[in-house]
Write an enzyme that holds these catalytic residues in place. Sequence first.
Site, PDB file in Angstrom:
ATOM      1  N   GLY A  60      34.892  55.652 -71.136  1.00 28.69           N
ATOM      2  CA  GLY A  60      34.543  54.194 -71.106  1.00 28.69           C
ATOM      3  C   GLY A  60      35.336  53.301 -69.853  1.00 28.69           C
ATOM      4  N   TYR A  84      28.907  59.890 -61.704  1.00 33.43           N
ATOM      5  CA  TYR A  84      27.514  59.615 -62.049  1.00 33.43           C
ATOM      6  C   TYR A  84      26.823  59.303 -60.595  1.00 33.43           C
ATOM      7  CZ  TYR A  84      29.653  58.888 -66.270  1.00 33.43           C
ATOM      8  OH  TYR A  84      30.280  58.947 -67.665  1.00 33.43           O
ATOM      9  N   GLU A 108      38.210  60.820 -73.871  1.00 34.82           N
ATOM     10  CA  GLU A 108      37.061  61.554 -73.040  1.00 34.82           C
ATOM     11  C   GLU A 108      36.670  60.549 -71.639  1.00 34.82           C
ATOM     12  OE1 GLU A 108      33.646  61.392 -75.596  1.00 34.82           O
ATOM     13  OE2 GLU A 108      34.889  62.590 -77.154  1.00 34.82           O
ATOM     14  N   ARG A 143      22.909  54.940 -59.138  1.00 36.30           N
ATOM     15  CA  ARG A 143      23.484  54.004 -59.641  1.00 36.30           C
ATOM     16  C   ARG A 143      22.881  52.612 -59.220  1.00 36.30           C
ATOM     17  NH1 ARG A 143      28.101  52.877 -59.628  1.00 36.30           N
ATOM     18  NH2 ARG A 143      28.099  52.155 -61.771  1.00 36.30           N
ATOM     19  N   CYS A 147      10.289  55.834 -51.292  1.00 37.23           N
ATOM     20  CA  CYS A 147       9.399  55.109 -51.338  1.00 37.23           C
ATOM     21  C   CYS A 147       9.163  54.125 -52.486  1.00 37.23           C
ATOM     22  CB  CYS A 147       7.984  55.717 -51.389  1.00 37.23           C
ATOM     23  SG  CYS A 147       7.719  56.818 -49.804  1.00 37.23           S
ATOM     24  N   GLU A 148      10.357  53.343 -52.814  1.00 35.96           N
ATOM     25  CA  GLU A 148      10.589  52.495 -54.063  1.00 35.96           C
ATOM     26  C   GLU A 148      11.347  51.469 -53.503  1.00 35.96           C
ATOM     27  OE1 GLU A 148       9.928  53.513 -57.572  1.00 35.96           O
ATOM     28  OE2 GLU A 148       9.632  55.173 -57.078  1.00 35.96           O
ATOM     29  N   TYR A 190      21.125  50.546 -62.125  1.00 34.86           N
ATOM     30  CA  TYR A 190      21.930  49.467 -62.736  1.00 34.86           C
ATOM     31  C   TYR A 190      22.132  48.232 -62.078  1.00 34.86           C
ATOM     32  CZ  TYR A 190      23.656  53.994 -64.968  1.00 34.86           C
ATOM     33  OH  TYR A 190      23.813  55.019 -65.350  1.00 34.86           O
TER      34      TYR A 190
HETATM   35  C1  LIG Z   1      30.292  60.212 -75.663  1.00 35.29           C
HETATM   36  C2  LIG Z   1      30.710  60.009 -74.244  1.00 35.29           C
HETATM   37  N1  LIG Z   1      32.355  60.174 -74.036  1.00 35.29           N
HETATM   38  C3  LIG Z   1      32.526  59.991 -72.611  1.00 35.29           C
HETATM   39  C4  LIG Z   1      31.817  59.414 -71.970  1.00 35.29           C
HETATM   40  C5  LIG Z   1      32.359  59.111 -70.491  1.00 35.29           C
HETATM   41  O1  LIG Z   1      32.453  57.779 -70.287  1.00 35.29           O
HETATM   42  P1  LIG Z   1      33.208  57.127 -68.803  1.00 35.29           P
HETATM   43  O2  LIG Z   1      32.751  58.105 -67.688  1.00 35.29           O
HETATM   44  O3  LIG Z   1      32.701  55.670 -68.752  1.00 35.29           O
HETATM   45  O4  LIG Z   1      34.520  57.426 -69.392  1.00 35.29           O
HETATM   46  C6  LIG Z   1      30.615  59.218 -72.110  1.00 35.29           C
HETATM   47  C7  LIG Z   1      29.626  58.297 -71.052  1.00 35.29           C
HETATM   48  O5  LIG Z   1      29.168  57.408 -71.193  1.00 35.29           O
HETATM   49  C8  LIG Z   1      29.912  59.349 -73.422  1.00 35.29           C
HETATM   50  O6  LIG Z   1      28.808  59.061 -73.897  1.00 35.29           O
END
Ligand SMILES: Cc1ncc(COP(=O)(O)O)c(C=O)c1O
Length: 418
Positions: A244, A377, A278, A318, A348-349, A322
């Site tokens: 996150g 992403y 993560e 992206r 075409c959008e 978003y």
């Molecule tokens: C369960 C989980 N872990 C880790 C991530 C990685 O998130 P980020 O790339 O924001 O660090 C995500 C992405 O949304 C996720 O869904």
Amino acid sequence: MPTLVYQSFTHTDGELTCDGVSVAAIVARVDTPVYIYSARAMRDAYRAIDEAFAACPHVIHYALKANSTLALVRLLRALGSRVDANSGGEIQVALRAGYEPRDIVFTGVGKTRDELERAVALGVGVINAESAGELDRIGAIASAQGRDARVALRVNPDIDAGSHPNISTGLKVNKFGVPLTEARAMYRERRSRAGLRLVGVHVHIGSQITTADPLRKAARALASLASELRADGIALEHVDVGGGLGIPYEGRPMIGPAEYAEAVLPELRPLGLPVLLEPGRAIVGRAGALVARVVDTKHYPDGRQFAVLDAGMAELIRPALYGSYHHIVPIRPRSGAESPWDVVGPICESSDLFARERALPPLEVDDTVAVLDAGAYGSVMASNYNRHPLPAEVLVDDGQWTVIRRRQTLDDMLALEQ
Ligand SMILES: Cc1ncc(COP(=O)(O)O)c(C=O)c1O
């Protein structure tokens, strides 16, 4: 608040370079559109997170969903990172990159029976279950295989991550995890369930988080659940705070790895358990740029001007998805006054737009531009919309560059069709 600021893409003598390597030279050989990544930026970002959490036992499970191009995954493996996989496909990528199953955290809402059977059979490090039903299915699958699956439950703490609604995942209106208030009972009921080893607790409240508060609150909620579970006799082996951490797309001050660690470690350290992280975007986001060519320019009588690129939402969705911001820089900026440009793709959008009224130097057909901070992403979300082939990808490392994914051909694309 300091930010993570190593800048791979910089102008040197009037032309864009990636860690000193000429972007124009890469384009001359590989053409556009092309994703270019800096190995150095990835290593620096990984190490910054690792160092920020040094005071506490921790393991970084890079979130493959951010970018799972094999060469990049291998690079992270060489640094000691483990992985967070979100699908059977990402598990396969991890194995292909040389990971052992135990290095893999398997997360994700909507895991199929096939994916769960395979993950259990492989013996992945931990499966982060998204519901009581999923936990039970994992238990049944593991029992049938004569195994114990290592599991954690993803809790939804109903905390606003403060990011875009499409990438906020920790509110009770979101599909992710189980309500925090129900988690304890779910664990207790399955304390001695055949096939299940309840080894962890998991939370992930969203992506592109730029302030410490939501992350602190989520860590606090997770720590308090972990304490309750231990009081219930559940022998947890880790707490997993998800990913996150955001990146400064627009250059505004925001938290970096150090402030993130300062916010969550006081909540987590008293548990004395290893912390799993993560991160995805924070490791690879700033390391990548999408380089595209201007294929047309349009100048309307009211003064509006468009630069139409050979890359759009098929290559980098992206902004369309978003409304997200990316810096855009010409590879060789022309002299002359800046003026506002709408930088758009060829799809075409009308949502196929990278920037509205962006101040840029003069642009002409055949100029090349880089859309920065596109490492996360970006390529993973690319599609064949309007029959665009997937772009090539290049890794710059220590003054050298290599094509790490060749451009898809039309034959590749059509190979699956009758
Ligand atoms: C369960 C989980 N872990 C880790 C991530 C990685 O998130 P980020 O790339 O924001 O660090 C995500 C992405 O949304 C996720 O869904």
